[in-house]
Scaffold this motif. Structure first.
Motif, PDB file in Angstrom:
ATOM      1  N   GLU A  53      40.716  37.745  37.604  1.00 54.31           N
ATOM      2  CA  GLU A  53      39.306  37.575  37.235  1.00 54.31           C
ATOM      3  C   GLU A  53      38.519  36.985  38.428  1.00 54.31           C
ATOM      4  O   GLU A  53      37.436  37.449  38.785  1.00 54.31           O
ATOM      5  CB  GLU A  53      39.266  36.635  36.003  1.00 54.31           C
ATOM      6  CG  GLU A  53      37.908  36.358  35.417  1.00 54.31           C
ATOM      7  CD  GLU A  53      37.186  37.613  34.936  1.00 54.31           C
ATOM      8  OE1 GLU A  53      37.861  38.612  34.608  1.00 54.31           O
ATOM      9  OE2 GLU A  53      35.937  37.602  34.923  1.00 54.31           O
TER      10      GLU A  53
ATOM     11  N   SER B 180      34.684  37.780  39.772  1.00 51.23           N
ATOM     12  CA  SER B 180      33.494  37.409  38.994  1.00 51.23           C
ATOM     13  C   SER B 180      32.629  36.382  39.729  1.00 51.23           C
ATOM     14  O   SER B 180      31.495  36.149  39.362  1.00 51.23           O
ATOM     15  CB  SER B 180      33.901  36.876  37.616  1.00 51.23           C
ATOM     16  OG  SER B 180      34.702  35.730  37.792  1.00 51.23           O
TER      17      SER B 180
ATOM     18  N   MET C 110      38.112  50.626  46.702  1.00 55.66           N
ATOM     19  CA  MET C 110      36.915  50.134  45.995  1.00 55.66           C
ATOM     20  C   MET C 110      35.621  50.443  46.745  1.00 55.66           C
ATOM     21  O   MET C 110      34.836  49.539  47.070  1.00 55.66           O
ATOM     22  CB  MET C 110      37.018  48.630  45.760  1.00 55.66           C
ATOM     23  CG  MET C 110      37.847  48.301  44.556  1.00 55.66           C
ATOM     24  SD  MET C 110      37.721  46.572  44.129  1.00 55.66           S
ATOM     25  CE  MET C 110      36.145  46.499  43.306  1.00 55.66           C
TER      26      MET C 110
ATOM     27  N   LYS D 196      39.570  44.968  40.723  1.00 55.46           N
ATOM     28  CA  LYS D 196      38.246  44.837  40.116  1.00 55.46           C
ATOM     29  C   LYS D 196      37.453  43.833  40.950  1.00 55.46           C
ATOM     30  O   LYS D 196      37.995  43.247  41.895  1.00 55.46           O
ATOM     31  CB  LYS D 196      38.359  44.381  38.663  1.00 55.46           C
ATOM     32  CG  LYS D 196      39.265  43.187  38.455  1.00 55.46           C
ATOM     33  CD  LYS D 196      39.419  42.916  36.979  1.00 55.46           C
ATOM     34  CE  LYS D 196      40.436  41.829  36.739  1.00 55.46           C
ATOM     35  NZ  LYS D 196      40.646  41.508  35.357  1.00 55.46           N
ATOM     36  N   GLU D 197      36.182  43.631  40.587  1.00 51.50           N
ATOM     37  CA  GLU D 197      35.369  42.719  41.387  1.00 51.50           C
ATOM     38  C   GLU D 197      35.548  41.281  40.929  1.00 51.50           C
ATOM     39  O   GLU D 197      35.549  40.998  39.723  1.00 51.50           O
ATOM     40  CB  GLU D 197      33.895  43.120  41.281  1.00 51.50           C
ATOM     41  CG  GLU D 197      33.642  44.432  41.991  1.00 51.50           C
ATOM     42  CD  GLU D 197      32.187  44.848  41.992  1.00 51.50           C
ATOM     43  OE1 GLU D 197      31.369  44.182  41.326  1.00 51.50           O
ATOM     44  OE2 GLU D 197      31.876  45.845  42.663  1.00 51.50           O
TER      45      GLU D 197
ATOM     46  N   GLN E 283      45.251  47.625  40.585  1.00 43.81           N
ATOM     47  CA  GLN E 283      44.200  47.636  39.562  1.00 43.81           C
ATOM     48  C   GLN E 283      43.104  46.686  40.019  1.00 43.81           C
ATOM     49  O   GLN E 283      42.899  45.619  39.455  1.00 43.81           O
ATOM     50  CB  GLN E 283      44.779  47.159  38.215  1.00 43.81           C
ATOM     51  CG  GLN E 283      45.917  47.994  37.678  1.00 43.81           C
ATOM     52  CD  GLN E 283      45.428  49.359  37.226  1.00 43.81           C
ATOM     53  OE1 GLN E 283      44.243  49.518  36.923  1.00 43.81           O
ATOM     54  NE2 GLN E 283      46.301  50.340  37.197  1.00 43.81           N
TER      55      GLN E 283
END
Ligand code: AMP
Ligand code: FES
Ligand code: ZN
Length: 307
Positions: A292, A283, A193, A280-281, A278
Motif C-alpha cells: 500500500e 498511496s 507502470m 500499484k501506486e 503486481q
C-alpha cells in the motif's frame, strides 16, 4: 619481451590475465571503449532519441561511465544525477567531483539533497536503523535514482555497476537461492507502470573493476579519494576475498560465470517463473510498489516521525 597484441608496440603497460592480453595504453583505451560500445549496442541500451539519466556517485565506476558514454555518444540526451545523502564530508566531497566532471564534459547536472526530505543518512546513523545503514542507504538511492529519472522524463537509468559488482551479486543470490534477485540481474531491465519504473541499464557490465580503474587513471578522470564512513561491512570483505581466491585459480571466472547466468540460466528461469510484479501506486508518493505504501515512504515516516 611482451608486445602489444593490437599494434605490436613494445610499450606494454596493461596485462589482462583473464584474456591473456597485453596492450599498450592507447590500444587499451580503444579496447575498453569498443567493449562498452558493443555492450550498449548488443542490449539496445540507448535507442535513438532516448533520454538517458546517468547516476553518478563520484566513484571511479560511474565517473568512467559518464566520461565514456559522452565520448562514444556525444549527441545523446544525457542527464547526470547526483544524490547528496548528507554524509558528513563524504557527500560534499563526492558532489564536488561530480560537479567538476560534468562541468568539464559540458553536461547539465541534476542534484538531489536528501536533507530536503527532512533527514540525512547521518541522522539514520543515530537511530535503530544504524546497524542496517547500508540497506537503508541502498533503498533510498534506488528510490531517488528512479524517481528523478522518471521526473526528468528519462527512459533509461544507467548505473556504473561493473562485471565484478554483478558477479558478486550473482554469487550471493545463487548461494542463497534468491530467485527474484537473480531474475533482475541483467544488463537491461525493462520499464514498468507506464515509465514510472524507469528501465535500468548497466553499460559497464562486461568490463572488470581493474579495467575501470585503469581507464580512469589513463584518461585522468577524477574520482573520490575517500571512502564512505559507513562502508565497513564484513560481508563485503568476505565476498571480495572469495572472488580473489577464485580468480587465482580461474582468471576468467567472472566472464564465464556471468555469461552462463545470462545465456544458460536466465532463459530457463524466466520461462518457469513469472516475476510477480503486481505493482500499484504508493498511496503516499504515487511511485510503484507492491504494498500500500512503498518501502521508502515507510522508512521516511519512521525517520521523520518524532513522536
Ligand atoms: P553503489 O551501490 O554505491 O556501489 O553504487 C552503484 C551505482 O549506483 C554507482 O555506480 C552509481 O551509478 C549509482 N550511485 C551510487 N551512489 C550514488 C549517488 N550518491 N548519486 C548518484 N548515483 C549513485
Ligand atoms: Fe550508502 Fe555509504 S554510501 S552507506
Ligand atoms: Zn512512496
Amino acid at each position: 619481451m611482451a608486445k602489444c597484441r593490437f599494434c605490436g608496440s613494445r610499450d606494454v603497460e596493461v596485462h589482462l590475465e583473464y584474456a591473456r592480453l597485453s596492450l599498450c595504453v592507447e590500444c587499451f583505451l580503444k579496447f575498453f571503449e569498443r567493449k562498452v560500445d558493443s555492450t550498449i549496442r548488443k542490449y539496445r541500451m540507448f535507442p535513438k532519441g532516448t533520454r538517458v539519466a546517468i547516476a553518478v556517485s563520484g566513484g571511479k565506476d560511474s565517473n568512467v561511465l559518464l566520461y565514456a558514454v559522452k565520448k562514444l555518444y556525444p549527441a545523446l540526451d544525457l542527464i547526470p544525477i547526483y544524490l547528496n545523502l548528507g554524509i558528513k564530508e563524504y557527500s560534499d566531497h563526492c558532489e564536488e567531483l561530480v560537479r567538476e566532471i560534468t562541468r568539464k564534459l559540458e553536461l547539465p547536472l541534476k542534484i538531489f539533497k536528501l536533507e530536503d526530505e527532512g533527514f540525512t543518512l547521518d541522522d539514520v546513523a543515530t537511530t535503530r536503523f544504524r546497524r542496517k545503514i547500508c540497506t537503508a542507504c541502498g533503498l533510498i538511492k534506488r528510490y531517488w535514482m528512479n524517481r528523478l529519472a522518471y521526473e526528468m522524463k528519462a527512459e533509461r537509468l544507467a548505473t556504473g555497476h561493473n562485471l565484478d559488482d554483478l558477479v558478486k551479486f550473482a554469487l550471493n543470490h545463487y548461494i542463497h537461492g534468491d530467485l527474484e534477485s537473480i531474475l533482475r540481474l541483467k544488463p537491461l531491465l525493462t520499464s514498468g507502470m507506464d515509465g514510472k519504473l524507469v528501465a535500468k541499464v548497466k553499460p559497464l557490465c562486461e568490463v572488470t573493476d581493474f579495467e575501470d580503474l585503469l581507464y580512469a587513471e589513463y584518461s585522468e578522470i577524477p574520482y573520490r579519494s575517500i571512502d564512505c564512513p559507513y562502508a565497513t561491512g564484513k560481508g563485503y570483505d568476505r565476498r571480495q576475498n572469495l572472488m580473489k581466491n577464485i580468480l587465482t585459480v580461474m582468471p576468467d571466472f567472472r566472464h564465464v560465470f556471468f555469461k552462463s547466468h545470462l545465456k544458460r540460466f536466465l532463459p530457463i528461469l524466466e520461462k518457469g517463473y513469472e516475476l510477480e510484479m503486481q505493482l500499484k501506486e504508493c498511496s503516499v508518493c504515487g511511485m510503484p510498489t507492491i504494498r500500500e505504501v512503498c518501502a521508502y515512504c515507510r522508512l521516511k515516516e519512521k525517520l521523520t516521525n518524532k513522536d
